[in-house]
Design a protein around this motif. Sequence first.
Motif, PDB file in Angstrom:
ATOM      1  N   SER A  54       0.202   7.087  13.376  1.00 57.71           N
ATOM      2  CA  SER A  54      -0.532   6.402  12.312  1.00 57.71           C
ATOM      3  C   SER A  54       0.286   6.342  11.027  1.00 57.71           C
ATOM      4  CB  SER A  54      -1.858   7.122  12.050  1.00 57.71           C
ATOM      5  OG  SER A  54      -2.550   6.523  10.985  1.00 57.71           O
ATOM      6  N   LEU A  55       0.966   7.443  10.689  1.00 57.87           N
ATOM      7  CA  LEU A  55       1.798   7.470   9.482  1.00 57.87           C
ATOM      8  C   LEU A  55       2.986   6.529   9.612  1.00 57.87           C
ATOM      9  CD1 LEU A  55       1.824  11.299   8.631  1.00 57.87           C
ATOM     10  CD2 LEU A  55       0.594   9.475   7.431  1.00 57.87           C
ATOM     11  N   THR A  56       3.589   6.491  10.800  1.00 59.09           N
ATOM     12  CA  THR A  56       4.716   5.593  11.023  1.00 59.09           C
ATOM     13  C   THR A  56       4.289   4.134  10.883  1.00 59.09           C
ATOM     14  OG1 THR A  56       5.819   7.172  12.490  1.00 59.09           O
ATOM     15  CG2 THR A  56       6.481   4.869  12.679  1.00 59.09           C
ATOM     16  N   ASN A 439       4.819  -1.775  -6.865  1.00 65.03           N
ATOM     17  CA  ASN A 439       4.733  -0.377  -7.297  1.00 65.03           C
ATOM     18  C   ASN A 439       3.666   0.371  -6.508  1.00 65.03           C
ATOM     19  OD1 ASN A 439       6.764  -0.713  -9.169  1.00 65.03           O
ATOM     20  ND2 ASN A 439       5.386  -1.078 -10.890  1.00 65.03           N
ATOM     21  N   ALA A 440       2.530  -0.290  -6.245  1.00 66.13           N
ATOM     22  CA  ALA A 440       1.460   0.350  -5.480  1.00 66.13           C
ATOM     23  C   ALA A 440       1.922   0.641  -4.054  1.00 66.13           C
ATOM     24  CB  ALA A 440       0.226  -0.546  -5.470  1.00 66.13           C
ATOM     25  N   LEU A 441       2.641  -0.295  -3.450  1.00 66.40           N
ATOM     26  CA  LEU A 441       3.148  -0.095  -2.087  1.00 66.40           C
ATOM     27  C   LEU A 441       4.199   1.014  -2.049  1.00 66.40           C
ATOM     28  CD1 LEU A 441       3.404  -3.829  -0.986  1.00 66.40           C
ATOM     29  CD2 LEU A 441       1.875  -2.102  -0.014  1.00 66.40           C
ATOM     30  N   ASN A 442       5.040   1.082  -3.078  1.00 66.86           N
ATOM     31  CA  ASN A 442       6.019   2.168  -3.145  1.00 66.86           C
ATOM     32  C   ASN A 442       5.331   3.518  -3.294  1.00 66.86           C
ATOM     33  OD1 ASN A 442       8.670   1.045  -2.887  1.00 66.86           O
ATOM     34  ND2 ASN A 442       8.411   0.053  -4.876  1.00 66.86           N
ATOM     35  N   ALA A 443       4.225   3.537  -4.043  1.00 68.10           N
ATOM     36  CA  ALA A 443       3.448   4.780  -4.172  1.00 68.10           C
ATOM     37  C   ALA A 443       2.859   5.165  -2.817  1.00 68.10           C
ATOM     38  CB  ALA A 443       2.351   4.604  -5.216  1.00 68.10           C
ATOM     39  N   ASP A 444       2.381   4.171  -2.052  1.00 64.63           N
ATOM     40  CA  ASP A 444       1.869   4.445  -0.708  1.00 64.63           C
ATOM     41  C   ASP A 444       2.963   5.030   0.175  1.00 64.63           C
ATOM     42  OD1 ASP A 444      -0.617   3.514  -1.380  1.00 64.63           O
ATOM     43  OD2 ASP A 444      -0.322   1.506  -0.533  1.00 64.63           O
ATOM     44  N   LEU A 445       4.162   4.454   0.089  1.00 65.10           N
ATOM     45  CA  LEU A 445       5.285   4.975   0.883  1.00 65.10           C
ATOM     46  C   LEU A 445       5.594   6.414   0.520  1.00 65.10           C
ATOM     47  CD1 LEU A 445       7.935   2.088   1.097  1.00 65.10           C
ATOM     48  CD2 LEU A 445       6.666   3.139   2.968  1.00 65.10           C
ATOM     49  N   LYS A 446       5.535   6.710  -0.762  1.00 68.91           N
ATOM     50  CA  LYS A 446       5.805   8.076  -1.211  1.00 68.91           C
ATOM     51  C   LYS A 446       4.773   9.045  -0.647  1.00 68.91           C
ATOM     52  CE  LYS A 446       6.865  10.691  -5.423  1.00 68.91           C
ATOM     53  NZ  LYS A 446       6.965  10.626  -6.908  1.00 68.91           N
ATOM     54  N   ARG A 447       3.491   8.615  -0.662  1.00 66.94           N
ATOM     55  CA  ARG A 447       2.437   9.470  -0.105  1.00 66.94           C
ATOM     56  C   ARG A 447       2.619   9.666   1.395  1.00 66.94           C
ATOM     57  NH1 ARG A 447      -0.785   6.718  -3.975  1.00 66.94           N
ATOM     58  NH2 ARG A 447      -1.289   5.069  -2.477  1.00 66.94           N
ATOM     59  N   VAL A 448       2.979   8.594   2.100  1.00 68.89           N
ATOM     60  CA  VAL A 448       3.196   8.698   3.542  1.00 68.89           C
ATOM     61  C   VAL A 448       4.347   9.648   3.841  1.00 68.89           C
ATOM     62  CG1 VAL A 448       3.979   7.430   5.585  1.00 68.89           C
ATOM     63  CG2 VAL A 448       2.204   6.455   4.124  1.00 68.89           C
ATOM     64  N   THR A 449       5.416   9.542   3.066  1.00 66.77           N
ATOM     65  CA  THR A 449       6.571  10.434   3.252  1.00 66.77           C
ATOM     66  C   THR A 449       6.159  11.890   3.071  1.00 66.77           C
ATOM     67  OG1 THR A 449       8.104   8.727   2.466  1.00 66.77           O
ATOM     68  CG2 THR A 449       8.880  10.993   2.433  1.00 66.77           C
ATOM     69  N   GLN A 450       5.324  12.153   2.070  1.00 68.21           N
ATOM     70  CA  GLN A 450       4.844  13.522   1.843  1.00 68.21           C
ATOM     71  C   GLN A 450       3.963  13.979   3.008  1.00 68.21           C
ATOM     72  OE1 GLN A 450       5.662  15.739  -0.684  1.00 68.21           O
ATOM     73  NE2 GLN A 450       4.607  17.103   0.750  1.00 68.21           N
ATOM     74  N   GLN A 451       3.099  13.075   3.483  1.00 66.01           N
ATOM     75  CA  GLN A 451       2.236  13.427   4.609  1.00 66.01           C
ATOM     76  C   GLN A 451       3.052  13.691   5.876  1.00 66.01           C
ATOM     77  OE1 GLN A 451      -0.493  10.146   4.796  1.00 66.01           O
ATOM     78  NE2 GLN A 451      -1.722  10.851   3.058  1.00 66.01           N
ATOM     79  N   GLN A 452       4.120  12.928   6.056  1.00 67.22           N
ATOM     80  CA  GLN A 452       4.998  13.169   7.205  1.00 67.22           C
ATOM     81  C   GLN A 452       5.678  14.523   7.094  1.00 67.22           C
ATOM     82  OE1 GLN A 452       7.340   9.557   6.852  1.00 67.22           O
ATOM     83  NE2 GLN A 452       6.430   8.702   8.724  1.00 67.22           N
ATOM     84  N   SER A 453       6.070  14.874   5.873  1.00 68.31           N
ATOM     85  CA  SER A 453       6.678  16.183   5.657  1.00 68.31           C
ATOM     86  C   SER A 453       5.672  17.290   5.929  1.00 68.31           C
ATOM     87  CB  SER A 453       7.193  16.285   4.215  1.00 68.31           C
ATOM     88  OG  SER A 453       7.743  17.554   3.964  1.00 68.31           O
ATOM     89  N   ASP A 454       4.425  17.107   5.458  1.00 69.57           N
ATOM     90  CA  ASP A 454       3.374  18.100   5.706  1.00 69.57           C
ATOM     91  C   ASP A 454       3.093  18.221   7.193  1.00 69.57           C
ATOM     92  OD1 ASP A 454       3.200  18.407   2.974  1.00 69.57           O
ATOM     93  OD2 ASP A 454       1.424  17.137   2.752  1.00 69.57           O
ATOM     94  N   LEU A 455       3.048  17.088   7.894  1.00 71.00           N
ATOM     95  CA  LEU A 455       2.787  17.112   9.338  1.00 71.00           C
ATOM     96  C   LEU A 455       3.917  17.818  10.072  1.00 71.00           C
ATOM     97  CD1 LEU A 455       0.920  16.196  11.621  1.00 71.00           C
ATOM     98  CD2 LEU A 455       2.237  14.053  11.734  1.00 71.00           C
ATOM     99  N   SER A 456       5.144  17.594   9.610  1.00 73.45           N
ATOM    100  CA  SER A 456       6.295  18.256  10.224  1.00 73.45           C
ATOM    101  C   SER A 456       6.209  19.774  10.052  1.00 73.45           C
ATOM    102  CB  SER A 456       7.585  17.717   9.612  1.00 73.45           C
ATOM    103  OG  SER A 456       8.714  18.363  10.158  1.00 73.45           O
TER     104      SER A 456
END
Length: 503
Positions: A54-56, A439-456
């Motif tokens: 889902s994150l990917t 900018n909003a989409l870049n913020a979404d990407l940043k959140r997804v990257t953090q969530q991927q790190s948390d999931l890892s």
Amino acid sequence: MPTNTPVNSSANANSLMQQAAQSIISGSTGNPSMDIGALVKSLVNAKTAGHAASLTASQTSSSTRISAFGALSSALGALQAGLTSLTNGGLQSTFTAVASGKGLTATSGAGAVAGTYTVGVTQIATAQALSSAGFTGNKALGTGTLTLSLGSQSFKVEVGGTNNTLSGIAAAINSASNNPGISATVINGTDGAHLVLGSSKTGSANAISVAVGNVANDNGLSSLGVTSTADTTGGASKIDSANSAAAWRQSAAAQDAKFTINGIASTSANNAVSGVLTGITLNLSAAAVSATDTQTLTVSTDTKSQAATITNFVNLYNTAVKTMGALTSYTEGANTQGALIGDSTLNTIRNSLASIVARGVDGAATENGHGRMNLMAIGIKLEKDGTLNVDSAKLGDALSANPTAAARLFDPTNGIGTRLNDQITHFTKKDGMIDVRTNALNADLKRVTQQQSDLSNYAAQLTKQYQAQFTALNTLMARMNSNTQYLTRLFGGANSSGTLANK
């Protein structure tokens, strides 16, 4: 944007769970070695695979949309760049200037007005050239200071023991850092070597003079002095015969161009004459000079250039429209669709630009109120898909027969080009609609990257936990298996009477 990723991830997770269960069953029914690594990996993947997929998918979607807005911004930027001459009055100032005779050409610019003019050229501007008397041999001429002047500008050249020949003096003149435009060379003739001075500037005011001072060991250096007199009426310069004629000769005079426009006399220090006829630069050459003959200069609207400018605008507008169409395209059954289907920002931009083009501009007052003019007036049709279609023949005819139509449609104050330019700026500027969305989409990407790190991190912790639990389970199962074998040997099994049975 349809995708099968979540379905595939769920199927993979179920498969991994089945593998894990089978591994446990195998280990509990006598399998001496449980593959703990594979078992743990299967269970961790079953726990995290769905969320990871889902994150990917979210990351891919945001990245695709960012790229799409970049493509849209580029198309709008190209369109805006092509609007320059439609917003600054350049289209209305596009003229050709054609002379009927030889030696006269002209270019038009801002402020030019269509009309016919009579031009007579009696003299062109020239630059002065002087030649010294001949010197035999490459002898030392003495030392001293030469002060050279070109009009009101002057500079000094020191002549010493290392440069006191004609060639040395010429080199020193040419290399002087504050030389305003005098070139020096040496020409060898039958009567000796001559120092030749030339001006890079035309016009009677740019006459050359040389003053010689502080002379020592004079062996001809003092004879290099010359005084030129400019003609204040723009005529040819002269050299002072009192002290120069014997040593110098003027091979070309400094003089202004002299000409008339519609019988009005004028002069110019150079042959590219501007400021005399508004918006027109006259380029004079010797072939135009005549004491009696004149020629006709015709200034008229350059409809070919205007048509090319307008056609270029149409092509860039169509590129922007097609880009927006591709970004919102939908094909039933396709794996991928337009990246911005249904996007409100793109729809707002598309509708705003289409409204400006379709609406046209207010025209002159009529009996029924305020008239309106659109692009159809100059042969440009708005198609159903939002693109513009140019009828080149109609456009050319409209520009020739009704030049005010194009002037009104592309008026710098409120014409189509100006309003498009203002609207595009509103969309593409910093903190504009596209910037806000990106900018909003870049913020979404940043959140997804953090969530991927948390999931890892969660997967790593889960792996460690499962590794410990199943290692302990494997140890216990191995012990139970050993006890089972012992009891079988002790009490007998399916094919044995057992140790106790023999006693």
